[in-house]
Design a protein around this motif. Sequence first.
Motif, mmCIF file in Angstrom:
data_model
loop_
_atom_site.group_PDB
_atom_site.id
_atom_site.type_symbol
_atom_site.label_atom_id
_atom_site.label_comp_id
_atom_site.label_asym_id
_atom_site.label_seq_id
_atom_site.Cartn_x
_atom_site.Cartn_y
_atom_site.Cartn_z
ATOM 1 N N PHE A 62 31.705 69.972 -101.090
ATOM 2 C CA PHE A 62 30.715 70.862 -100.476
ATOM 3 C C PHE A 62 29.555 71.113 -101.431
ATOM 4 C CE2 PHE A 62 34.854 71.871 -98.742
ATOM 5 C CZ PHE A 62 34.621 71.929 -97.374
ATOM 6 N N THR B 163 24.858 73.009 -95.245
ATOM 7 C CA THR B 163 25.754 72.457 -96.260
ATOM 8 C C THR B 163 25.700 70.937 -96.230
ATOM 9 O OG1 THR B 163 27.261 74.316 -95.798
ATOM 10 C CG2 THR B 163 28.134 72.510 -97.125
ATOM 11 N N LYS C 284 26.430 73.485 -101.194
ATOM 12 C CA LYS C 284 25.752 74.522 -100.407
ATOM 13 C C LYS C 284 24.247 74.391 -100.628
ATOM 14 C CE LYS C 284 27.475 78.712 -100.387
ATOM 15 N NZ LYS C 284 27.778 80.100 -100.830
ATOM 16 N N GLU D 90 29.351 76.944 -95.580
ATOM 17 C CA GLU D 90 30.548 76.308 -96.118
ATOM 18 C C GLU D 90 31.831 76.968 -95.609
ATOM 19 O OE1 GLU D 90 30.559 75.960 -100.373
ATOM 20 O OE2 GLU D 90 32.746 75.808 -100.446
#
Length: 257
Positions: A201, A209, A203, A149
């Motif tokens: 985002f 990601t 993760k 990320e």
Amino acid sequence: MNADHSEFVEGPDGWIPVALSVDLPEAGVMRAVIAGAQPLDLVVWRSRSGQVSAFDNRCPHRGMRLSFGFVRGERLSCIYHGWQYGEDGGCRHIPAHPDMTPPTSICANTYACQDHDGVVWVSKGADNSDDLPNFGGQGLRSLSVERGETVLRKLLAETHLPVSLTSDMQMAEAAIATQTRTSLVLEARSDAKNLRLMVHFQKITPDRTMLHVQTSPELPAELRISLSRWAERFRWSAENLGTMINSWDATSQETHP
Ligand code: FES
């Protein structure tokens, strides 16, 4: 100069974006993985009435992945022996014992889950969703990128976005207008107005990601197609170059240089 990092807003605390709402329709079932010291393997599903729920991706009966299951009305049914679970995780029905009321001890492990502003969110902890963002975006696409990320945030700060529909595709420098723990908003100026891109985002691992991308609402279809191609190009650049190539050959159908 590429990006303005002037505003960084904390939050939302504990919430993780796991899908665009448009990708989890009524009766939809999907798997979601959330990174952490103890990664979570989840099933996220939407009932016929539209309610979203998230459970551990493990059937309390014999451990089958519930993400292989299917929705019956307001219940999630396991693919193996057909045990059915309500949105609270409680078992509602066991086909082999149709007249039995399942004991309350048979229960899937649940997580707070919200469909908010076009994104499906799951919380590992608190269920207070007051600080989930309200960007007003329209779902574009989700994509998995083999990069962490932090690197992706840096590359997004260097990118340009397609902003014009003319035959000579125009790219405009993008700036980060807002960043939160889970998301950022990119803005690029076209002739008439600002184009906004929201990137959320998720993760998966330190080096992988999921990006859930939204655009300003009601963009022309052609521009949304261009932005979808930009997303493919962004992935290719991130994975193969670790830097951005911001020129754009409008006549090319290639999604990467
Ligand atoms: S493993 Fe899910 S119903 Fe048996």
